[in-house]
Design a protein around this motif. Structure first.
Motif, PDB file in Angstrom:
ATOM      1  N   LYS A  23      39.366 -32.888  21.481  1.00  0.00           N
ATOM      2  CA  LYS A  23      39.158 -31.331  21.254  1.00  0.00           C
ATOM      3  C   LYS A  23      40.136 -30.951  22.003  1.00  0.00           C
ATOM      4  O   LYS A  23      40.702 -31.296  22.829  1.00  0.00           O
ATOM      5  N   ILE A  37      42.042 -27.127  23.719  1.00  0.00           N
ATOM      6  CA  ILE A  37      42.153 -25.738  24.371  1.00  0.00           C
ATOM      7  C   ILE A  37      43.670 -25.408  24.481  1.00  0.00           C
ATOM      8  O   ILE A  37      44.252 -25.965  24.906  1.00  0.00           O
ATOM      9  N   PRO A  58      36.099 -26.402  25.254  1.00  0.00           N
ATOM     10  CA  PRO A  58      35.781 -25.887  26.816  1.00  0.00           C
ATOM     11  C   PRO A  58      34.159 -25.961  27.003  1.00  0.00           C
ATOM     12  O   PRO A  58      33.341 -25.862  25.702  1.00  0.00           O
TER      13      PRO A  58
END
Length: 246
Positions: free
Chosen positions: A141, A143, A159
């Protein structure tokens, strides 16, 4: 300016041994990916970098370029560094060999962004589909800040939120494994004799650049990419390929 596409491939894998050779609706996965790179950059600029003779022989039988690399490469990017010592180019686009549904235009896009942001490592990202689970540790993932510069990448659903019990796919971005490097970036990365601490914890190789103070710019790509991380993913990818190719 010469741009080459490099597909690092190894036979030995803890999660899926022999993955590059797996056939997807009759065509080896590594060949499907090479055909995508060929559309983007031309066959003369499409390479497979491997340490395995089975992969080498198969790729050559389909007429694609192969460069043999060390058996001691820590990651795919280390393998691309080893490749860069043998094949000279201005930009090296690293395409993972387990994403046979990539749109070749996304490779072109990443390469063009690199040309205009030569001092940034470039990496792709896209949104999750409703069939993907942000809790899946096989999916890194992402950010980013407002300028799409990478803040962090994790196998955890980031997040995070202290008020939400379950992760909603629409709130996350995932890594798309197309990278673009210049020769200097690859050299600095590849000259490290071991993985960085954060890279070891997450098992995400691009995080090594954090320790090296090399900035990473993330680029939005289409949401259609589906990787073959484990053998259970093969049937899912074959089903999509049937729809695309029929």
């Amino acid at each position: 300016m010469r741009i080459v596409g490099v597909i690092p491939a190894r036979y030995k894998s803890s999660r899926f041994p022999g993955k590059p050779l797996i056939r997807l609706n009759g065509i080896p996965m590594i060949i499907r990916v090479a055909q995508i790179v060929e559309k983007a950059l031309g066959r003369e600029n499409t390479y497979v970098a491997t340490d395995d003779l089975q992969i080498k022989n198969l790729v050559e039988s389909f007429g694609f370029n192969v460069t043999m690399t060390s058996e001691d490469c820590l990651t795919g990017t280390d393998r691309v560094y080893d490749f860069s010592k043998k094949v000279d180019a201005d930009i090296y686009v690293n395409i993972q060999g387990d994403e046979p549904l990539l749109d070749f235009n996304e490779i072109v896009k990443i390469a063009n962004v690199k040309k205009n942001n030569f001092d940034f490592v470039i990496n792709g990202m896209c949104g999750f589909t409703d069939k993907e689970d942000p809790n899946n540790v096989n999916i890194p993932k992402v950010i980013v800040n407002k300028s799409n510069k990478l803040i962090y990448m994790s196998r955890l659903p980031v997040p995070g939120s202290k008020t939400v019990d379950s992760a909603d796919a629409k709130d996350f971005k995932k890594q798309v494994c197309i990278y673009a490097f210049n020769k200097k970036e690859l050299r600095v990365f590849g000259e490290q004799t071991e993985k960085s601490e954060i890279e070891k914890h997450e098992d995400i190789e691009i995080l090594r650049f954090f320790d090296l103070n090399i900035p990473i710019l993330m680029v939005e790509t289409k949401e259609s990419s589906l990787a073959v991380d484990v053998i259970e993913d093969v049937a899912k990818v074959e089903e999509v390929l049937k729809k695309v190719e029929n």
